[in-house]
Design an enzyme around this catalytic site. Structure first.
Site, PDB file in Angstrom:
ATOM      1  N   ARG B 270       0.830  -1.214   0.000  1.00  0.00           N
ATOM      2  CA  ARG B 270       0.000   0.000   0.000  1.00  0.00           C
ATOM      3  C   ARG B 270       0.858   1.254   0.000  1.00  0.00           C
ATOM      4  NH1 ARG B 270      -1.351   1.715   6.008  1.00  0.00           N
ATOM      5  NH2 ARG B 270      -1.981   3.553   4.860  1.00  0.00           N
ATOM      6  N   HIS B 271       0.221   2.343  -0.410  1.00  0.00           N
ATOM      7  CA  HIS B 271       0.890   3.642  -0.399  1.00  0.00           C
ATOM      8  C   HIS B 271       0.900   4.177   1.027  1.00  0.00           C
ATOM      9  CE1 HIS B 271       1.719   7.875  -1.251  1.00  0.00           C
ATOM     10  NE2 HIS B 271       2.149   7.489  -2.424  1.00  0.00           N
ATOM     11  N   PRO B 272       1.988   4.829   1.431  1.00  0.00           N
ATOM     12  CA  PRO B 272       2.063   5.269   2.829  1.00  0.00           C
ATOM     13  C   PRO B 272       1.133   6.424   3.194  1.00  0.00           C
ATOM     14  CG  PRO B 272       4.031   5.928   1.606  1.00  0.00           C
ATOM     15  CD  PRO B 272       3.248   5.013   0.714  1.00  0.00           C
TER      16      PRO B 272
END
Lengths: 424, 424
Positions: B270-272
């Site tokens: 996932r994107h942070p």
């Protein structure tokens, strides 16, 4: 012609500093380049000094391209939609209500908010294009045409304007109009399928390589196109697709597949075709050792006190070492487990064997080489205070590499000066 | 000035095609640019046509830079050590005894083997430099000085020669003289610490982002320096460090750490800081969904038949969605598990939500957009036969993007012609 190392005042326009949109001379008409005096208005000097870019891009791929252009000396004028501005202004982390994320890729740029559907906004935008060397955007294909600013129109009205478009899938082909963001192209482009460990969950590349790749290739092509224009007078359109860039970054994975027919999979922490080139366990953690040729492998074997490894017929050449990678790893780790990572790094560094720890972000930016190379620069933001951001990895002689950078602009923050420069 | 789209014969030297080292005219003196006739000697045309690069680089970072330069039209003359040549000639996979790996990053270049410690080799090398626009190397710092070709010497003897050096740690700083390869800088630079899953084993980025990053930044700076030289007459030295490039590619990880004090860790797929922007489970696999703003999140909620999600006060804004990422993921997966990845992609694509599968390499290069964008080009190698390699992601109008490329040169394969061009 400018003398390298000399700032602004009185020098000829080319190759010196940012240019005033009005008089075409160095940007001194009313806001001086006051880097030395610590003014907030700083113009980075570099090989692109004198180049002006109108930047419609947002979020990451396009803004990363124009960040690099600004780091190399170009003047970048961000044209943002009124109200919200660039989407990235609303991405965390925030400090005092302002996005540090946005700052990290938009420092040193200027901002003007223009409604490109209003006559007034279009008039200002067109006056900017009239003065600009390049236009950068990363809209979905077709958006510029809908605005009346497609390449054919731009090229006939502004025959010297270079136009760079970065989009998810490019301006041609059956997927052209599909939207794409970083993770989508990371998935589609194959890099996720070769990252991680067999049988373990999927992982994203920890940095947005989909967007950054697009920004990097766009910057390369944009500089080449600016050179071509300088040499021939001809302006061109650049069409970069994030998906294409992912394929171009697959390195040997494509040729491994097209040559052998075997589909490459994830290989954990090792190189697919060079051995030993991987992470090994030590007494207290991990160490990366990259012995990329036979000479380095001999040095490694000696440094480990195991010169026999280099004589072993199983390990004599890189193809043999690839074939016997597990056996070699077991031999190497049986030695490495006798001491800690820090000790082994000292031993292997002294022997000239490429090696290193796996740093976290705090350790990476605290590495003495990062400070020595000015890779952490300071931005003094009027709202957020001091920010530490990544510096410029492109060191070009004859240009300074200052330790601070101008902050990212507030939305529409440069409107008044830009309009004055345009005589409005 | 050349007309775009016209090949070689009779046009002026600049911006047209590769130049003869002897007469300075288009490379027609004895080996014609016979692309159209299918000759093995092909000159890619592009915005860098007319630029000649002498290339001392080997393995990956430097050769990747000069590959991109060649793709943009530059003539690249690889100068290799006699005998072994570039180390990468000995990296697999092989076909008929030749390295396909080497071909993938050296196609379209020329090769001459020169012993830079012999008077004869030095004489030829210096004649080449006399004709070249740029020199690229990726030796360890100090190597060029030992050969008598340090920047100061080069700059005084060849005042128009741009010099680009890519090295592990750069030409300055306390670590300058340490060796580094891709995996070492992947580890040192922090990207490995944010890639993968918490608590799971380390993973390398599946492509050599350490080397490729260095090659990309070197190409950007080299083109900017060539433009600067064209505009001002001043040649410069470019000093790129692979380690610096890794820091510059960390994107938001540095600012997350320097703003919040929290050390970023691996976050799986996932994107942070953007939600939902991750891989989700479906009935038969995974799907990546990247809803990068509120508008896309509303579209996603509607396409899933769950418009309530977009109304839920927990999920109204991106900061809220970041905070409640796990809850939102559970909601989304409860819907996605009812159908397969392919079905969901159709639904979400129709709704305009960025999404896609996780392709393996075979699937990635078989994507219809890859063919439409000519991202898999053919090399007809005299030893290996037909090879399929990644194409050029930098599409520049006014230049062709042919479906085939010249093969990588055999070691010293262009010696005779190059010597003839030099009048030797």
């Amino acid at each position: 012609m400018d003398k390298p190392g000399e700032i602004g005042g009185g020098v000829a326009a080319r190759g010196g500093t940012a240019l005033c949109l009005g008089c075409g001379g160095p940007l001194l008409c009313d806001i001086q380049d006051q880097t030395a005096q610590g003014s907030l208005y700083m113009v980075q000097r570099g090989p692109l000094s004198g180049i002006t870019i109108v930047d419609l891009s947002r979020i990451l791929a396009g803004p990363y391209c124009t960040l690099l252009m600004a780091e190399l000396g170009a003047r970048v004028i961000k044209v943002e939609p009124p109200g919200q501005g660039d989407d990235a202004r609303h991405y965390g982390p925030f400090r005092n209500g302002k996005s540090a994320y946005f700052s990290s890729v938009n420092r040193g740029k200027e901002s003007i908010a223009l409604d490109l559907k209003s006559p007034e906004g279009r008039d200002i935008f067109e006056r900017l294009l009239d003065k600009a060397d390049a236009l950068v955007e990363n809209f979905r294909p077709g958006t510029m045409e809908k605005l009346g600013y497609g390449w054919d129109t731009l090229h006939s009205r502004y025959p010297r304007l270079v136009y760079a478009a970065a989009s998810g899938f490019g301006h041609t082909g059956p997927y052209s109009h599909y939207p794409a963001y970083d993770m989508v192209v990371q998935g589609l482009g194959g890099v996720m399928s070769i990252t991680g460990h067999p049988g373990m969950p999927l992982t994203r590349i920890g940095t947005s390589i989909g967007d950054l790749g697009g920004g990097l290739f766009t910057a390369i092509a944009l500089n080449a196109a600016l050179l071509h224009r300088e040499r021939t007078g001809e302006a061109t359109k650049i069409d970069v697709s994030l998906f294409d860039c992912q394929l171009a970054l697959l390195e040997n994975a494509i040729v491994r597949y097209t040559t052998t027919g075997e589909i490459p999979g994830p290989m954990g922490a090792r190189h697919p075709s060079i051995t030993p080139f991987e992470a090994f366990a030590t007494a207290d953690g991990n160490i990366i050792i990259a012995a990329g040729n036979d000479g380095l492998f001999v040095k490694l074997a000696q440094a480990l006190g195991r010169p026999d490894l280099a004589e072993n017929p199983l390990f004599k050449t890189n193809p043999l070492r690839n074939q016997h990678q597990e056996a070699l790893k077991a031999e190497i780790e049986s030695v490495l487990r006798k001491a800690g990572t820090g000790d082994w790094i000292k031993v292997l560094e002294a022997a000239g064997v490429p090696c290193g720890p796996v740093n976290n972000i705090a350790q990476a930016i605290a590495h003495p080489q990062a400070a020595a190379r000015n890779m952490l620069v300071e931005v003094d933001d009027p709202t957020m205070g001091s920010l530490k951001l990544a510096g410029n990895p492109m060191k070009v002689s004859a240009f300074p590499d200052p330790t601070s950078r101008a902050p990212a602009p507030d939305l529409d923050g440069d409107r008044e000066r830009i309009l004055r420069e345009l005589g409005l």
